[in-house]
Design a protein around this motif. Structure first.
Motif, PDB file in Angstrom:
ATOM      1  N   GLN A  45      18.653 119.007  49.455  1.00  0.00           N
ATOM      2  CA  GLN A  45      17.877 119.251  48.239  1.00  0.00           C
ATOM      3  C   GLN A  45      18.096 120.685  47.773  1.00  0.00           C
ATOM      4  OE1 GLN A  45      16.066 116.745  46.656  1.00  0.00           O
ATOM      5  NE2 GLN A  45      17.179 115.573  48.202  1.00  0.00           N
ATOM      6  N   PRO A  46      17.921 120.953  46.492  1.00  0.00           N
ATOM      7  CA  PRO A  46      18.120 122.318  45.991  1.00  0.00           C
ATOM      8  C   PRO A  46      17.216 123.350  46.665  1.00  0.00           C
ATOM      9  CG  PRO A  46      17.952 120.783  44.157  1.00  0.00           C
ATOM     10  CD  PRO A  46      17.634 120.011  45.413  1.00  0.00           C
ATOM     11  N   HIS A  47      16.045 122.942  47.125  1.00  0.00           N
ATOM     12  CA  HIS A  47      15.081 123.869  47.714  1.00  0.00           C
ATOM     13  C   HIS A  47      15.099 123.849  49.248  1.00  0.00           C
ATOM     14  CE1 HIS A  47      12.988 119.978  47.212  1.00  0.00           C
ATOM     15  NE2 HIS A  47      12.626 120.241  48.455  1.00  0.00           N
ATOM     16  N   TRP A  48      16.133 123.298  49.869  1.00  0.00           N
ATOM     17  CA  TRP A  48      16.147 123.180  51.331  1.00  0.00           C
ATOM     18  C   TRP A  48      16.032 124.551  51.988  1.00  0.00           C
ATOM     19  CZ3 TRP A  48      19.901 124.738  54.953  1.00  0.00           C
ATOM     20  CH2 TRP A  48      21.023 125.372  54.404  1.00  0.00           C
ATOM     21  N   GLN A  49      15.501 124.548  53.201  1.00  0.00           N
ATOM     22  CA  GLN A  49      15.410 125.812  53.930  1.00  0.00           C
ATOM     23  C   GLN A  49      15.404 125.563  55.429  1.00  0.00           C
ATOM     24  OE1 GLN A  49      11.500 127.197  52.329  1.00  0.00           O
ATOM     25  NE2 GLN A  49      11.122 127.836  54.421  1.00  0.00           N
ATOM     26  N   VAL A  50      15.746 126.609  56.151  1.00  0.00           N
ATOM     27  CA  VAL A  50      15.765 126.575  57.609  1.00  0.00           C
ATOM     28  C   VAL A  50      14.587 127.390  58.116  1.00  0.00           C
ATOM     29  CG1 VAL A  50      17.078 127.167  59.681  1.00  0.00           C
ATOM     30  CG2 VAL A  50      18.279 126.356  57.632  1.00  0.00           C
ATOM     31  N   VAL A  51      13.848 126.806  59.050  1.00  0.00           N
ATOM     32  CA  VAL A  51      12.748 127.502  59.723  1.00  0.00           C
ATOM     33  C   VAL A  51      13.213 127.685  61.162  1.00  0.00           C
ATOM     34  CG1 VAL A  51      10.339 127.383  60.436  1.00  0.00           C
ATOM     35  CG2 VAL A  51      11.060 126.350  58.258  1.00  0.00           C
ATOM     36  N   GLU A  52      13.448 128.935  61.562  1.00  0.00           N
ATOM     37  CA  GLU A  52      14.040 129.135  62.888  1.00  0.00           C
ATOM     38  C   GLU A  52      13.394 130.267  63.660  1.00  0.00           C
ATOM     39  OE1 GLU A  52      18.204 130.215  62.595  1.00  0.00           O
ATOM     40  OE2 GLU A  52      17.836 131.202  60.703  1.00  0.00           O
ATOM     41  N   THR A  53      13.814 130.387  64.886  1.00  0.00           N
ATOM     42  CA  THR A  53      13.457 131.431  65.845  1.00  0.00           C
ATOM     43  C   THR A  53      11.963 131.726  65.852  1.00  0.00           C
ATOM     44  OG1 THR A  53      14.164 133.169  64.291  1.00  0.00           O
ATOM     45  CG2 THR A  53      15.775 132.403  65.871  1.00  0.00           C
TER      46      THR A  53
END
Length: 166
Positions: free
Chosen positions: A132-140
């Protein structure tokens, strides 16, 4: 039995089905996430308490000992990056999940539970709304804070993770 009539009286049982975690859920993006999609910090601030969907897919197992059909198990989806780290997939709506894979089954959970599952599986991230255009990674550290139930709050000097009730 009733002493007067000799008839049986119905017994009252305290048994019932468990209440669904998200009654009346229509599969659309949780209202608190709609206005913040695309804003990394605002999504993180809402994600722990928001409902998201973790996709579950069929995974073929081994062939039965008698040479019959293969077994199939259902599993959450973990992606492996080029660096070998794994990430759990999660989606903000059934529609965004179906755009990724129409055969995946949506399992609604709070973002905190998704983070806890990712950590339990040894993943170092969640990929939210892949494709999706608004995808994101939540990490660490962000993933660890979400799993712990911390909330990202805006302060006069930026943002900080805070533990409710602390």
């Amino acid at each position: 039995m009733s002493a007067e009539s000799g008839e049986h009286e119905p017994q009252q049982h305290e048994r019932g089905l468990a209440e669904p975690a998200f009654p009346g859920d229509d599969g659309r993006t949780a209202p608190e996430l709609v206005p913040v999609l695309g804003d990394r910090d605002a999504v993180l601030a809402q994600l722990g308490a928001a409902r998201v969907f973790v996709p579950i897919v069929a995974v073929l197992g081994e062939r039965a000992a008698n040479g019959g059909d293969k077994n199939a198990d259902m599993a959450a989806v973990l992606m492996t990056g080029a660096d070998g780290r794994q990430a759990l997939l999660a989606f903000t709506s059934v529609a965004t999940m179906e755009a990724w894979n129409p055969q995946a089954r949506p399992v609604p959970v709070h973002g905190q539970a998704a983070a806890q599952s990712a950590v339990a599986e040894g993943a170092s991230a969640i990929v939210l709304d892949l494709g999706q255009p608004h995808w994101q990674v939540v990490e660490t550290d962000d993933l660890q804070h979400l799993a712990a139930g911390d909330v990202l709050a805006r302060t006069a000097t930026g943002t900080a993770w805070v533990r409710p009730g602390a």
